[in-house]
Design an enzyme around this catalytic site. Structure first.
Site, PDB file in Angstrom:
ATOM      1  N   GLY A 196     -74.396  23.149  -4.995  1.00 53.59           N
ATOM      2  CA  GLY A 196     -75.501  22.255  -5.338  1.00 53.59           C
ATOM      3  C   GLY A 196     -75.946  21.528  -4.091  1.00 53.59           C
ATOM      4  O   GLY A 196     -75.516  21.856  -2.981  1.00 53.59           O
ATOM      5  N   HIS A 197     -76.813  20.537  -4.291  1.00 54.39           N
ATOM      6  CA  HIS A 197     -77.358  19.797  -3.148  1.00 54.39           C
ATOM      7  C   HIS A 197     -76.782  18.384  -3.043  1.00 54.39           C
ATOM      8  O   HIS A 197     -77.378  17.518  -2.421  1.00 54.39           O
ATOM      9  CB  HIS A 197     -78.887  19.755  -3.218  1.00 54.39           C
ATOM     10  N   GLY A 198     -75.647  18.138  -3.711  1.00 54.51           N
ATOM     11  CA  GLY A 198     -74.992  16.846  -3.559  1.00 54.51           C
ATOM     12  C   GLY A 198     -75.552  15.759  -4.453  1.00 54.51           C
ATOM     13  O   GLY A 198     -76.232  16.029  -5.437  1.00 54.51           O
ATOM     14  N   ASP A 213     -79.439  22.715  -7.668  1.00 51.27           N
ATOM     15  CA  ASP A 213     -80.176  21.632  -7.010  1.00 51.27           C
ATOM     16  C   ASP A 213     -79.241  20.424  -6.927  1.00 51.27           C
ATOM     17  O   ASP A 213     -78.026  20.605  -6.885  1.00 51.27           O
ATOM     18  CB  ASP A 213     -81.473  21.356  -7.791  1.00 51.27           C
TER      19      ASP A 213
END
Ligand SMILES: *[C@@H]1O[C@H](CO)[C@@H](O)[C@H](O)[C@H]1NC(C)=O
Ligand SMILES: *[C@@H]1O[C@H](CO)[C@@H](O)[C@H](O)[C@H]1NC(C)=O
Ligand SMILES: *[C@@H]1O[C@H](CO)[C@@H](O)[C@H](O)[C@H]1NC(C)=O
Ligand SMILES: *[C@@H]1O[C@H](CO)[C@@H](O)[C@H](O)[C@H]1NC(C)=O
Length: 392
Positions: free
Chosen positions: A239-241, A217
């Site tokens: 991941g989502h940054g 995430d």
């Protein structure tokens, strides 16, 4: 000669005295901890903590090398003075549901001048729990535990730790002030659910430096009430940054201000630097942000503001009432994984103000043409190189 000799002994005694009273060690093994990877050690850890917390020198709770199974524990203050928690060993979270349906695995609360370090490993044993996460479809889903959570912790330093396979978020920072997390590695598979690296809310003056975060995430998520955060020298992906939000779902406590993100690398993440606010009535403010010297290596949405965030439609579809202003993106380069490399989708009722794009070079190598930028409801300016061509 004799005088010198006596002097030395006095010195040594003094040193010993200082050592004994100042850096007293509370080794969990002296409190019954067993490093066999199977016996629950929570009681031993808590006993060591309790005594250390009451010590007026500079106590160190010491977890030596070895594998320690540990159930859910809360280390609570206030303590008599500064306290260190040194993890040399490998801590293993429980794998039986009746033991792990708790909010946190390791929780530190109401502490001042806490240090958590030691180079040890926090193994959340997430594989045993991820299948219980059905929060995308079930609003009454069970909460899986955060690996390590800090509540109301001030003037503290977390460094040289490793967190692997958390069941939920790796680290949560809530109600903290002057807390630094450095030289820590975080890892979980790219497809593990809700395994954010670091999540913070209602916290001020947080520094996050020299980190490697690979997870399923957000590498870092900044939620309402986050102020004065400096993030630097971080490698994120998968991941989502690094995200601000989601903000503005409801209420009016949605401010996030004074954030800097510098010298970071994103590898193959779905998003790079992202601000997301719900298409909902919550009021708030996001301001004074700087994103600088950032390398995006094949990132889905390298630069994105999304004020119509709605991960699970339908949403209310009201214009967001979170005001975004003073955001600078400077020296951001690499490659975009989608052809919209820059998305600045602001709110119709609260257009973004003072957004600056400076030296942006984010080509798209896939099919379907060159990289583009999308803007709506935004006032700002662009300076220097612009690839994709600026939409402002
Ligand atoms: C956290 O880092 C900042 C910036 O480097 C520093 O000023 C502050 O003293 C540090 N705080 C602690 C508790 O180590
Ligand atoms: C930038 O970050 C990288 C990776 O974390 C680090 O090795 C390097 O020293 C940093 N550079 C500067 C100028 O701080
Ligand atoms: C990038 O991510 C995709 C999808 O998550 C994955 O299939 C691919 O192997 C990754 N590439 C690299 C270089 O990590
Ligand atoms: C804009 O944000 C930057 C970065 O936080 C800050 O240094 C600057 O003072 C802000 N400008 C204004 C006008 O508030």
């Amino acid at each position: 000669m004799g005088l010198k000799f006596t002097f030395c002994w006095v010195c040594l005694l003094l040193c010993l005295l200082v050592w004994v009273t100042e850096a007293q060690i509370f080794n969990v093994k002296d409190y019954g901890a067993i490093a066999d990877g199977a016996t629950d050690n929570s009681e031993a850890f808590l006993k060591a903590w309790k005594e250390a917390c009451q010590w007026t020198g500079r106590p160190k709770v010491w977890i030596p090398y070895g594998t320690y199974k540990l159930n859910s524990v809360t280390f609570e203050g206030p303590c008599k003075g500064p306290i260190a928690f040194v993890i040399k060993g490998y801590l293993k979270a429980p794998t039986i549901p009746s033991e792990f349906f708790t909010e946190n695995w390791i929780n530190f609360r109401y502490l001042d001048r806490l240090t958590v370090s030691g180079g040890g490993i926090l193994d959340g044993q997430g594989k045993e729990a991820w299948s219980f996460n059905d929060c995308n479809t079930n609003s009454n889903c069970v909460t899986l535990p955060t690996t390590m959570r800090f509540d109301f912790v001030t003037n503290s330093w977390v460094h040289h730790l490793r967190s692997i396979n958390s069941k939920n978020t790796h680290f949560v920072v809530f109600g903290c002030e002057n807390l630094n997390i450095t030289n820590t590695r975080i890892a979980a598979p790219g497809d593990s659910p809700n395994t954010d690296g670091i999540k913070m809310a209602d916290s001020t003056s947080i520094t996050i430096k020299r980190m490697k975060i690979r997870t399923g995430d957000d590498c870092i998520a900044m939620l309402p009430g986050t102020k004065n955060v400096n993030i630097a020298d971080l490698v994120c992906g998968p991941g989502h940054g690094i995200s601000i939000g989601s903000l503005g779902k409801d209420g009016d406590q949605n401010d996030v201000t004074d954030i800097s993100v510098r010298n970071c690398t994103f590898h193959n993440t779905s998003d790079g630097v992202r601000i997301k606010t719900w298409a909902s009535p919550g009021i708030g403010k996001v301001s004074n942000l700087i994103y600088e010297d950032i390398f995006m290596n094949h990132v889905g949405n390298p630069i994105i503001i999304d004020q119509e965030y709605c991960p699970y439609p339908p949403c209310s579809q009201e214009a967001s009432r979170v005001q975004i202003n003073n955001v600078t993106y400077r020296n951001i380069w690499g490659s975009s994984g989608s052809n919209v490399a820059v998305t600045l989708r602001c709110s119709q009722s609260r257009p973004c103000r003072d957004v600056v794009l400076e030296n942006i070079n984010l080509p798209y190598y896939g099919q379907g043409g060159d990289a583009t930028a999308f803007c709506s409801n935004i006032k700002g300016l662009s300076v220097g190189q612009q690839n994709p061509p600026s939409c402002m």
